[in-house]
Write a protein that holds these residues in place. Structure first.
Motif, PDB file in Angstrom:
ATOM      1  N   VAL A 180     -12.882  36.855 -20.213  1.00 16.86           N
ATOM      2  CA  VAL A 180     -14.285  37.185 -20.491  1.00 16.86           C
ATOM      3  C   VAL A 180     -14.511  37.298 -21.996  1.00 16.86           C
ATOM      4  O   VAL A 180     -15.460  36.725 -22.538  1.00 16.86           O
ATOM      5  N   VAL A 197     -22.761  39.329 -18.498  1.00 15.01           N
ATOM      6  CA  VAL A 197     -21.544  38.863 -17.829  1.00 15.01           C
ATOM      7  C   VAL A 197     -21.100  39.982 -16.903  1.00 15.01           C
ATOM      8  O   VAL A 197     -21.152  41.147 -17.285  1.00 15.01           O
ATOM      9  N   LEU A 239     -12.964  32.748 -14.140  1.00 14.07           N
ATOM     10  CA  LEU A 239     -14.259  32.974 -14.783  1.00 14.07           C
ATOM     11  C   LEU A 239     -15.242  31.914 -14.304  1.00 14.07           C
ATOM     12  O   LEU A 239     -15.008  30.711 -14.483  1.00 14.07           O
TER      13      LEU A 239
END
Lengths: 272, 272
Positions: free
Chosen positions: B103, B208, B263
């Motif tokens: 991330v 996110v 991800l």
């Protein structure tokens, strides 16, 4: 509380309300799933008595055997979203006759004529009742075409639903203009599919869900749906089971409570 | 399987995979919640033995007392998303050190410098570990400002989060450009709030999530997130508990499996 499955937006949604309701009474609360294939379930019900003063049975977890054995033991229990003909039991449920009426009235007011009803093939008996309510309501309106009912096999692994099924009904001679989706879970699959096909909601096909789902207000387009009064249901069911527990399962009157769901109008079915 | 709460997208998501995995082995499977205030829980663990040949303990359901008593009885068990220092136990978990790295690398590549980390105040210890991983990763990158960590009180009833908290950090001197949200549930609340304030995602502030949530791909904007390999985790944990059961909890080797999350890049954090 015993539930048929955890993969259910209703259970997911009502859990925090129940936890709060029982917390304010000062009673411990736990949820477990009933494995439909588990033959030892009936023995387990006996064991519950040692640890729990009462049970809430949700939906299909309230099968006939279980209800019979609980009644025989005078074990306090309440049914949630399930009612049994012929027996007077404590129940709390959603008034889906009213819900179906609200949805159909809304759809008719928007001028849609060709309706597709989409449901999971493994729908519980509860959903079958709801579908026939929808059908009756639609056919009772003038100028509406007969609705089509499509059963989908929901993929276990979150994959895509069978594609041909929707395509087929969106094209003539059916030309479905709006899809009434019975289970919230199916909404995600159908919306994913429509997006991949570049079909716009509500311009190309509108969507209404009979159940509120997680994040429906944030989706594009936001999904019009019936919302069950989760907070009210949790309060009712917790008070009911608590008074049953205090009466040791021998309350003189059994109560049947039905609560009307609310229609939350969002963009997915167009606006007037 | 015993879980700390049902109102958890991880539990919701992995349930069908576990059901399928145990179905294919031919073993019954049931889930129950552990009420953190319930003192009788330890007695119940003993009662489980009559009905279940093994236990999976998820997250905070695996407290020290329970682990100790299960070990003492040589009762087969596996920990899911929880590991215990000093003890060699069977565990299956996500490699969050790797997840945090993925991330942060992505965020840095997109050129964001002011990062806000949003978390639920009641975050489990697991999440605290993850937050410190994130912090270490961010501070190790050159040119990044120190991230701010905001703890939100998640409303029980799905209401709105405290508004001032976000506003404050979006304005100077913080001027957060991106919010890393630790729990999927919090994403819905934050997105609702931003939408009501007419703040655009990702133009005004990017998002996110460290956890995949239901319908994230259908939201506007679709949410970039880490996805846990639910299918693989379910397979691993079911095989592990099954081999423990066959060895009657006396397997010579205990296995620790960690799986890297993936991800999933969507629009909510902008694109390069």
């Amino acid at each position: 509380m015993v539930v048929p499955s955890l993969h259910d937006p209703f259970v997911y949604g009502i859990t925090p309300y129940l936890q709060r309701a029982f917390g304010s009474i000062g009673v411990g609360f736990s949820i477990m799933t009933k494995d439909p294939d588990d033959d030892r379930y009936n023995r387990m019900v006996g064991a519950f008595k040692k640890f729990y003063s009462g049970l809430i049975l949700a939906g299909d977890a309230a099968d006939e055997n279980t209800i019979r054995s609980l009644r025989a033991m005078a074990y306090p229990f309440v049914l949630l979203e399930k009612s049994v003909r012929n027996l007077r039991l404590n129940t709390v449920g959603t008034d889906y006759a009213d819900g179906a009426r609200k949805v159909v009235d809304h759809v008719v007011r928007l001028g849609y004529k060709n309706i597709l009803i989409a449901t999971d093939r493994l729908a519980s008996q509860f959903d079958r009742q709801l579908i026939s309510n929808l059908k009756d309501n639609i056919t009772s309106k003038e100028g509406m075409n007969k609705p089509f009912i499509v059963e989908f096999d929901m993929p276990v692994d979150g994959g895509e639903i069978d594609q041909g099924q929707i395509d087929h009904y969106l094209r003539p001679p059916y030309s479905a203009e709006i899809i009434i989706v019975v289970q919230a879970d199916l909404v995600y699959s159908i919306m994913s599919y429509l997006r991949r096909k570049n079909l716009r909601v509500p311009q190309d096909v509108a969507i209404v869900s009979m159940e509120e789902g997680i994040g429906f207000d944030l989706m594009s387009s936001p999904v019009t749906c019936l919302r069950r009064p989760l907070s009210g249901m949790a309060l009712k069911v917790s008070n009911m089971i608590w008074s049953e527990v205090r009466n040791a399962g021998k309350s003189k009157y059994k109560r049947q409570v039905t609560i009307s769901p609310e229609l939350i109008v969002r963009k997915s079915c167009g606006t007037i």
